[in-house]
Design an enzyme around this catalytic site. Sequence first.
Site, short mmCIF file in Angstrom:
data_model
loop_
_atom_site.label_atom_id
_atom_site.label_comp_id
_atom_site.label_asym_id
_atom_site.label_seq_id
_atom_site.Cartn_x
_atom_site.Cartn_y
_atom_site.Cartn_z
N ARG A 49 17.65 -4.90 11.59
CA ARG A 49 18.32 -4.78 13.11
C ARG A 49 18.77 -3.22 13.05
O ARG A 49 19.25 -2.63 12.14
CB ARG A 49 19.58 -5.27 13.60
N ASP A 51 20.47 -0.46 15.82
CA ASP A 51 21.54 -0.35 17.08
C ASP A 51 20.90 0.36 18.15
O ASP A 51 19.90 0.86 17.86
CB ASP A 51 22.80 0.00 16.70
N TYR A 109 17.78 5.25 4.98
CA TYR A 109 18.29 5.84 6.25
C TYR A 109 18.37 7.44 6.17
O TYR A 109 18.84 7.90 5.03
CB TYR A 109 19.26 5.49 6.87
N ARG A 194 26.43 5.05 10.14
CA ARG A 194 27.23 5.79 10.98
C ARG A 194 28.63 6.24 10.71
O ARG A 194 29.18 7.22 10.97
CB ARG A 194 27.09 5.41 12.49
#
Length: 249
Positions: A49, A51, A109, A194
């Site tokens: 997933r 966001d 990421y 994050r």
Amino acid sequence: MRYFIVFSYFGKSYHGWQIQPNAITVQEVLEDGLSKLLRQGLSVVGAGRTDAGVHAKQMYAHFDFDGEFDVDELVYRLNALLPDDIAIAEIRAVKEDAHARFDAIERTYEYWITQEKNPFYLDSAHYLRHRLDVPAMNEAARLLMEHRDFECFSKSNTDVRTFNCDVKKAEWTVDADKLVFTIVADRFLRNMVRAVVGTLIEVGIGKSDLEYVRNVLKSKDRSLAGPSVPAKGLYLTKISYPESLQKYE
């Protein structure tokens, strides 16, 4: 037959990957496109997933379809049908039990920060005017590879079986006119990257030090970590699978 679909998207217009009521998502748009072209209601299962507002340079999903189609033609027609911010790179047949999410062994990421006002990064990087101590941030980032439990960086009230992640790389680099944080792990918790970046920035601006990061990691308390940085600077850049799965034909 089961197929893997490889694609990318710019996340600004979407409320994340997963289908949600009263919000447009990448999964919904992709499923609608495939279902129209293959004339059958289809569901796609993503590798993970993302966001709302997060981008993906490489995302995988799988779907099942028993009919026949020309793969190259479907890629072309699907790209023509989908909006400009979603692009299909490849569709390929895989083993019947292959799973886009559970067979993934590594995810990468990147988080982009720009230190100068730049209109071309308006929706694709986080503008931070503070000068950052990159060596100190890299020292702090290396601490991530010494830990397994990352509950301190997880979104509150997340329903997961474990907070353990195997972080294999965590590094800040200067790439032309932006600062890039790259992190590689077997899995990530919701909002984890994050929150990690926000915590490392606290070190970079001199507000906190290595001991602060060590204490955050030990605490398992999200409230002690730094603030989450904006979603627009975050990119899922790579998902890796076992060679046996990649080479299947």
